[in-house]
Motif scaffolding. Structure first.
Motif, PDB file in Angstrom:
ATOM      1  N   VAL A   1      -8.335  30.974  18.813  1.00  0.00           N
ATOM      2  CA  VAL A   1      -7.151  30.117  18.664  1.00  0.00           C
ATOM      3  C   VAL A   1      -6.703  30.088  17.204  1.00  0.00           C
ATOM      4  O   VAL A   1      -5.514  30.275  16.906  1.00  0.00           O
ATOM      5  CB  VAL A   1      -7.447  28.686  19.163  1.00  0.00           C
ATOM      6  N   LEU A   2      -7.631  29.868  16.286  1.00  0.00           N
ATOM      7  CA  LEU A   2      -7.268  29.723  14.872  1.00  0.00           C
ATOM      8  C   LEU A   2      -6.587  30.963  14.296  1.00  0.00           C
ATOM      9  O   LEU A   2      -5.610  30.845  13.551  1.00  0.00           O
ATOM     10  CB  LEU A   2      -8.505  29.401  14.037  1.00  0.00           C
ATOM     11  N   LEU A   3      -7.107  32.141  14.624  1.00  0.00           N
ATOM     12  CA  LEU A   3      -6.512  33.354  14.066  1.00  0.00           C
ATOM     13  C   LEU A   3      -5.071  33.532  14.515  1.00  0.00           C
ATOM     14  O   LEU A   3      -4.223  33.990  13.749  1.00  0.00           O
ATOM     15  CB  LEU A   3      -7.351  34.580  14.429  1.00  0.00           C
ATOM     16  N   GLU A   4      -4.778  33.161  15.745  1.00  0.00           N
ATOM     17  CA  GLU A   4      -3.394  33.277  16.211  1.00  0.00           C
ATOM     18  C   GLU A   4      -2.516  32.208  15.580  1.00  0.00           C
ATOM     19  O   GLU A   4      -1.377  32.472  15.224  1.00  0.00           O
ATOM     20  CB  GLU A   4      -3.329  33.199  17.737  1.00  0.00           C
ATOM     21  N   VAL A   5      -3.036  31.017  15.401  1.00  0.00           N
ATOM     22  CA  VAL A   5      -2.259  29.944  14.765  1.00  0.00           C
ATOM     23  C   VAL A   5      -1.948  30.298  13.312  1.00  0.00           C
ATOM     24  O   VAL A   5      -0.867  29.981  12.811  1.00  0.00           O
ATOM     25  CB  VAL A   5      -3.005  28.594  14.878  1.00  0.00           C
ATOM     26  N   PHE A   6      -2.875  30.978  12.633  1.00  0.00           N
ATOM     27  CA  PHE A   6      -2.633  31.390  11.254  1.00  0.00           C
ATOM     28  C   PHE A   6      -1.440  32.337  11.131  1.00  0.00           C
ATOM     29  O   PHE A   6      -0.855  32.464  10.055  1.00  0.00           O
ATOM     30  CB  PHE A   6      -3.869  32.048  10.644  1.00  0.00           C
ATOM     31  N   HIS A   7      -1.050  32.981  12.214  1.00  0.00           N
ATOM     32  CA  HIS A   7       0.108  33.881  12.174  1.00  0.00           C
ATOM     33  C   HIS A   7       1.400  33.129  11.860  1.00  0.00           C
ATOM     34  O   HIS A   7       2.382  33.739  11.459  1.00  0.00           O
ATOM     35  CB  HIS A   7       0.245  34.637  13.492  1.00  0.00           C
ATOM     36  N   ILE A   8       1.403  31.832  12.039  1.00  0.00           N
ATOM     37  CA  ILE A   8       2.569  31.029  11.668  1.00  0.00           C
ATOM     38  C   ILE A   8       2.774  31.092  10.160  1.00  0.00           C
ATOM     39  O   ILE A   8       3.915  31.099   9.684  1.00  0.00           O
ATOM     40  CB  ILE A   8       2.384  29.561  12.130  1.00  0.00           C
ATOM     41  N   LEU A   9       1.699  31.193   9.403  1.00  0.00           N
ATOM     42  CA  LEU A   9       1.756  31.154   7.941  1.00  0.00           C
ATOM     43  C   LEU A   9       1.810  32.529   7.285  1.00  0.00           C
ATOM     44  O   LEU A   9       2.198  32.630   6.123  1.00  0.00           O
ATOM     45  CB  LEU A   9       0.518  30.418   7.404  1.00  0.00           C
ATOM     46  N   ILE A  10       1.424  33.570   7.981  1.00  0.00           N
ATOM     47  CA  ILE A  10       1.298  34.902   7.385  1.00  0.00           C
ATOM     48  C   ILE A  10       2.632  35.638   7.468  1.00  0.00           C
ATOM     49  O   ILE A  10       3.227  35.737   8.537  1.00  0.00           O
ATOM     50  CB  ILE A  10       0.197  35.715   8.101  1.00  0.00           C
ATOM     51  N   PRO A  11       3.110  36.181   6.325  1.00  0.00           N
ATOM     52  CA  PRO A  11       4.349  36.968   6.358  1.00  0.00           C
ATOM     53  C   PRO A  11       4.213  38.196   7.260  1.00  0.00           C
ATOM     54  O   PRO A  11       3.133  38.766   7.372  1.00  0.00           O
ATOM     55  CB  PRO A  11       4.543  37.399   4.895  1.00  0.00           C
ATOM     56  N   GLU A  12       5.284  38.573   7.877  1.00  0.00           N
ATOM     57  CA  GLU A  12       5.338  39.741   8.771  1.00  0.00           C
ATOM     58  C   GLU A  12       4.537  39.548  10.054  1.00  0.00           C
ATOM     59  O   GLU A  12       4.347  40.503  10.803  1.00  0.00           O
ATOM     60  CB  GLU A  12       4.863  41.025   8.069  1.00  0.00           C
ATOM     61  N   ARG A  13       4.013  38.356  10.295  1.00  0.00           N
ATOM     62  CA  ARG A  13       3.284  38.066  11.529  1.00  0.00           C
ATOM     63  C   ARG A  13       3.953  36.872  12.186  1.00  0.00           C
ATOM     64  O   ARG A  13       4.631  36.086  11.532  1.00  0.00           O
ATOM     65  CB  ARG A  13       1.808  37.725  11.257  1.00  0.00           C
TER      66      ARG A  13
ATOM     67  N   GLY B   1       1.410  42.119   8.421  1.00  0.00           N
ATOM     68  CA  GLY B   1       1.876  43.351   9.045  1.00  0.00           C
ATOM     69  C   GLY B   1       0.758  43.931   9.890  1.00  0.00           C
ATOM     70  O   GLY B   1      -0.195  43.248  10.243  1.00  0.00           O
ATOM     71  N   SER B   2       0.858  45.190  10.192  1.00  0.00           N
ATOM     72  CA  SER B   2      -0.143  45.842  11.022  1.00  0.00           C
ATOM     73  C   SER B   2      -0.935  46.848  10.190  1.00  0.00           C
ATOM     74  O   SER B   2      -0.419  47.904   9.822  1.00  0.00           O
ATOM     75  CB  SER B   2       0.528  46.564  12.190  1.00  0.00           C
ATOM     76  N   LEU B   3      -2.169  46.518   9.900  1.00  0.00           N
ATOM     77  CA  LEU B   3      -3.025  47.428   9.140  1.00  0.00           C
ATOM     78  C   LEU B   3      -3.258  48.723   9.917  1.00  0.00           C
ATOM     79  O   LEU B   3      -3.247  49.810   9.350  1.00  0.00           O
ATOM     80  CB  LEU B   3      -4.351  46.743   8.807  1.00  0.00           C
TER      81      LEU B   3
END
Length: 132
Positions: free
Chosen positions: A88-100, A27-29
């Motif tokens: 790049v990695l932080l944006e790719v991790f959004h595939i795995l993170i709920p609400e992102r 989500g958005s902190l």
């Protein structure tokens, strides 16, 4: 000013840690803090040319701090590679993170923030704007 950052590398590390926490939070902190709604993402300015302005500003700021911190160090090149990879990695991790969700505009904003600062710094080095 540059000497300040090179002596206190902790600022660069803290900003990096803060960026990683903001990216990996489900989500958005910032939305939770400012709007009391974790689903709302604060927007600094409107996006330009399908590129996320928030992501551009964040990675531009971190890259500038990286330059100021490691300007006279042999680790500068390593820091710049790190910033490109993490953008790049932080944006790719959004595939795995709920609400992102992964978004190309965010990825381009991340990369452009790093690349623009590198480009401007190389122009300054090439044309000697700061040389006396």
């Amino acid at each position: 000013m540059i000497n300040f950052f090179s002596k206190f590398k902790i600022f660069f590390y803290v900003i990096n840690l803060l960026l990683i926490i903001l990216y990996l939070f489900p989500g958005s902190l910032l939305g939770c803090v400012f709007f009391d709604n974790c689903k709302v993402q604060p927007q600094i300015t409107s996006d330009f040319l399908q590129i996320s302005s928030n992501h551009f500003y964040a990675f531009g700021l971190v890259t500038i701090l990286g330059y100021l911190t490691f300007l006279n160090s042999e680790k500068l090149k390593l820091v710049l590679y790190y910033l490109l990879v993490i953008s790049v990695l932080l944006e790719v991790f959004h595939i795995l993170i709920p609400e992102r969700s992964f978004q190309w505009s965010d990825l381009f904003g991340n990369l452009l923030g790093v690349i623009v600062v590198i480009f401007v710094k190389s122009l300054i080095n090439k044309y000697g704007i700061t040389k006396k």
